[in-house]
Design a protein around this motif. Structure first.
Motif, PDB file in Angstrom:
ATOM      1  N   LEU A  12       0.827  -1.201   0.000  1.00 48.68           N
ATOM      2  CA  LEU A  12       0.000   0.000   0.000  1.00 48.68           C
ATOM      3  C   LEU A  12       0.864   1.255   0.000  1.00 48.68           C
ATOM      4  O   LEU A  12       0.606   2.209  -0.734  1.00 48.68           O
ATOM      5  CB  LEU A  12      -0.933   0.000   1.216  1.00 48.68           C
ATOM      6  N   ARG A  13       1.912   1.244   0.805  1.00 52.16           N
ATOM      7  CA  ARG A  13       2.812   2.407   0.830  1.00 52.16           C
ATOM      8  C   ARG A  13       3.446   2.631  -0.548  1.00 52.16           C
ATOM      9  O   ARG A  13       3.553   3.769  -1.012  1.00 52.16           O
ATOM     10  CB  ARG A  13       3.890   2.195   1.891  1.00 52.16           C
ATOM     11  N   ALA A  14       3.840   1.572  -1.185  1.00 55.64           N
ATOM     12  CA  ALA A  14       4.443   1.709  -2.515  1.00 55.64           C
ATOM     13  C   ALA A  14       3.434   2.283  -3.507  1.00 55.64           C
ATOM     14  O   ALA A  14       3.756   3.184  -4.298  1.00 55.64           O
ATOM     15  CB  ALA A  14       4.966   0.358  -2.990  1.00 55.64           C
TER      16      ALA A  14
ATOM     17  N   LEU B 245      -8.765  11.573  -4.898  1.00 58.05           N
ATOM     18  CA  LEU B 245     -10.137  12.080  -4.888  1.00 58.05           C
ATOM     19  C   LEU B 245     -10.914  11.420  -6.019  1.00 58.05           C
ATOM     20  O   LEU B 245     -11.193  12.020  -7.060  1.00 58.05           O
ATOM     21  CB  LEU B 245     -10.118  13.604  -5.020  1.00 58.05           C
ATOM     22  N   ARG B 246     -11.258  10.185  -5.813  1.00 56.40           N
ATOM     23  CA  ARG B 246     -11.998   9.421  -6.817  1.00 56.40           C
ATOM     24  C   ARG B 246     -12.596   8.188  -6.154  1.00 56.40           C
ATOM     25  O   ARG B 246     -12.314   7.870  -5.006  1.00 56.40           O
ATOM     26  CB  ARG B 246     -11.082   9.000  -7.963  1.00 56.40           C
TER      27      ARG B 246
ATOM     28  N   TYR C  83      -8.779  -0.342  -5.180  1.00 63.22           N
ATOM     29  CA  TYR C  83      -7.815   0.319  -4.294  1.00 63.22           C
ATOM     30  C   TYR C  83      -8.336   0.327  -2.856  1.00 63.22           C
ATOM     31  O   TYR C  83      -7.559   0.192  -1.903  1.00 63.22           O
ATOM     32  CB  TYR C  83      -7.563   1.737  -4.792  1.00 63.22           C
ATOM     33  N   ALA C  84      -9.646   0.459  -2.683  1.00 69.38           N
ATOM     34  CA  ALA C  84     -10.224   0.414  -1.337  1.00 69.38           C
ATOM     35  C   ALA C  84      -9.877  -0.892  -0.643  1.00 69.38           C
ATOM     36  O   ALA C  84      -9.529  -0.908   0.555  1.00 69.38           O
ATOM     37  CB  ALA C  84     -11.735   0.604  -1.408  1.00 69.38           C
ATOM     38  N   HIS C  85      -9.940  -2.000  -1.357  1.00 69.33           N
ATOM     39  CA  HIS C  85      -9.572  -3.298  -0.770  1.00 69.33           C
ATOM     40  C   HIS C  85      -8.145  -3.255  -0.242  1.00 69.33           C
ATOM     41  O   HIS C  85      -7.847  -3.758   0.849  1.00 69.33           O
ATOM     42  CB  HIS C  85      -9.700  -4.406  -1.821  1.00 69.33           C
ATOM     43  N   ARG C  86      -7.256  -2.651  -1.015  1.00 74.93           N
ATOM     44  CA  ARG C  86      -5.847  -2.638  -0.620  1.00 74.93           C
ATOM     45  C   ARG C  86      -5.596  -1.703   0.571  1.00 74.93           C
ATOM     46  O   ARG C  86      -4.704  -1.953   1.386  1.00 74.93           O
ATOM     47  CB  ARG C  86      -4.988  -2.252  -1.828  1.00 74.93           C
ATOM     48  N   ILE C  87      -6.396  -0.645   0.660  1.00 78.33           N
ATOM     49  CA  ILE C  87      -6.279   0.231   1.827  1.00 78.33           C
ATOM     50  C   ILE C  87      -6.706  -0.507   3.087  1.00 78.33           C
ATOM     51  O   ILE C  87      -6.014  -0.473   4.117  1.00 78.33           O
ATOM     52  CB  ILE C  87      -7.108   1.515   1.629  1.00 78.33           C
TER      53      ILE C  87
END
Length: 475
Positions: free
Chosen positions: A279-281, A351-352, A357-361
């Protein structure tokens, strides 16, 4: 039982918010429990008609003062459940889902009535019509008035679920007259500014009313939470229940999720670290031992993101990292968007909408921030806990019902009460203290991951409500 769902949206056909998630998931749990369900939504142009290939099942007429309107109703199979798509003049063919009340009131009244007539036209008689929010409240209203004299619908009960009380469908008087909608005898008791509110009339009309968490059911009966409707909700308190939403535990499953860097579960929590690194990457943040705080949310004042901004700045000034995904109010988008420039290497703001990506957060963040002013139920905290991200949340509505504070033996998150930046900053300090104790932190993560947030328990509670509504209707 036979249950007809009516709602403005339902995943996966069309989804704007949490309502779409609920209406897309609860029917499947009811079917697994042995019930028969149909789901009716407006047949928007925004739906992918080619993908779902619906077939026409009925043509009906909706009566109206300025001339009757024809509706065509199509059925699409979604995981074995028939989803009815109602089309006709008021329902937009473009990508619009919600608009002003001047457009929404006739659109949703037409949809509600056409859905009922489609049931009659196909001979599929529901025991209960389950209407969601003001958009579908016209169905309970009609069933409680003209419907009592209709041979097909005479003993069909209704349940109305309130997902977000402030959206009450006020200003619908002209459309109510246009579609010849009667009103309950008790309508005169409504506050004057709610006498043309679709939701208020639905609350009076339905046999049973539900909302999406026990705490929110209590909050909306108070002057602060009731937004002017607390009086009629207290008057109907014997028929008002709070039932927690669930989540799709197959979709949100860190043990099988194809969108995350490394699958894991509560028994293999050490594997989760790979997701934090990934996630950081992806967020262009340096790998570090500092805690990673995240927001996955609509950016608006209901969600408390204005309250959170000073506390997030303090977090970043103290060296923490921050990831945000969401869209919303322009002013909040601007304020959060500035954080990347102000705190390079510490803040990442997108801002989208980005579901993957939500899964990865969720899989990689240490904690998820949920500072809502009010929260009828909320799904973010359930998903976060399932993925081992500790929620830092305000004690309100469904957040209070699903998160246990870290100060309790079975704690799963960090709670705060006052809707202020100072209270939130104190909660973040508490979170940091606990995170510095690895054993206590991982125990809290595992407890959250093992909580049952499936729809099965909710479906059983709804089935009891349906039975109660049907019994009341037959009296």
């Amino acid at each position: 039982m036979k249950i007809l769902f009516l709602a403005a949206e339902a995943a996966p056909l069309v989804k704007v918010g949490g309502l779409g998630d609920v209406v897309g998931s609860l029917p499947a749990a009811l079917v697994r429990a042995g019930h028969e369900v149909r789901v009716a939504i407006p047949g928007y142009g925004a739906i992918d008609w080619i993908r779902w290939a619906p077939r026409k099942i009925a043509s009906v007429v909706v009566h109206r003062e300025r001339g009757d309107q024809a509706a065509d109703v199509f059925s699409a199979d979604v995981s074995g459940i028939p989803f009815w798509l109602v089309t006709g003049p008021p329902i937009p063919r473009d990508g619009t889902i919600y608009a002003s009340i001047e457009e929404d009131a006739p659109k949703f009244l037409f949809f509600s009535l056409a859905s009922l007539w489609a049931a009659a036209a196909t001979g599929w008689k529901p025991d209960v019509v389950h209407a969601h929010d003001f958009h579908a409240a016209g169905a309970p209203l009609w069933l409680s008035t003209e419907g009592r004299g209709n041979a097909f619908f005479r003993d069909v009960a209704s349940v109305l679920t309130i997902h977000n009380l402030p959206y009450a469908g006020q200003g619908a008087g002209r459309a109510l007259g246009e579609y010849r909608m009667g009103r309950p005898d008790t309508a005169a008791a409504l506050p004057e500014n709610f006498r043309d509110s679709l939701l208020a009339l639905g609350i009076l009309a339905a046999e049973e009313i539900t909302t999406v968490s026990p705490t929110y059911a209590r909050e909306i009966q108070t002057p602060d939470g009731g937004r002017g409707l607390d009086g009629i909700l207290r008057a109907r308190a014997d028929h008002l229940s709070g039932i927690l939403n669930g989540i799709d535990v197959d979709l949100w499953n860190p043990a099988t999720d194809p969108d995350i860097a490394q699958t894991f579960d509560a028994d293999h929590l050490d594997r989760r670290a790979a997701n934090r690194t990934a996630l950081r990457a992806e967020a262009n943040l340096p790998d570090s031992v500092v805690p990673l705080l995240a927001v996955v949310s609509r950016l608006d004042t209901q969600k408390g993101l204005d309250i959170a901004l000073p506390a997030v700045r303090r977090w970043l000034e103290l060296g923490g990292q921050f990831v945000l995904l969401g869209t919303g109010e322009n002013s909040l988008e601007r304020e959060y968007g500035r954080l990347e420039a102000e705190f390079p290497g510490r803040a990442s703001v997108r801002l989208r909408f980005d579901g993957r990506y939500a899964h990865r957060i969720y899989a990689g963040a240490d904690a998820i921030l949920i500072p809502s002013r009010y929260e009828p139920c909320g799904l973010t905290q359930m998903i976060a806990m399932r993925y081992g991200a500790v929620p830092v949340a305000r004690r309100t509505g469904g957040l209070a019902d699903t998160i246990t504070d870290a100060g309790d033996p079975d704690g799963t998150g960090v709670m705060f009460d006052e809707p202020s930046p100072l209270a939130l900053a104190d909660a973040l300090d508490r979170m940091l203290t606990i995170r510095a104790m690895p054993g206590r932190w991982s125990d809290m993560q595992r407890r959250g991951m093992r909580r049952d947030f499936s729809w099965n328990r909710s479906a059983a509670a709804y089935a009891d409500i349906y039975a109660r509504a049907a019994s009341a209707r037959r009296r």
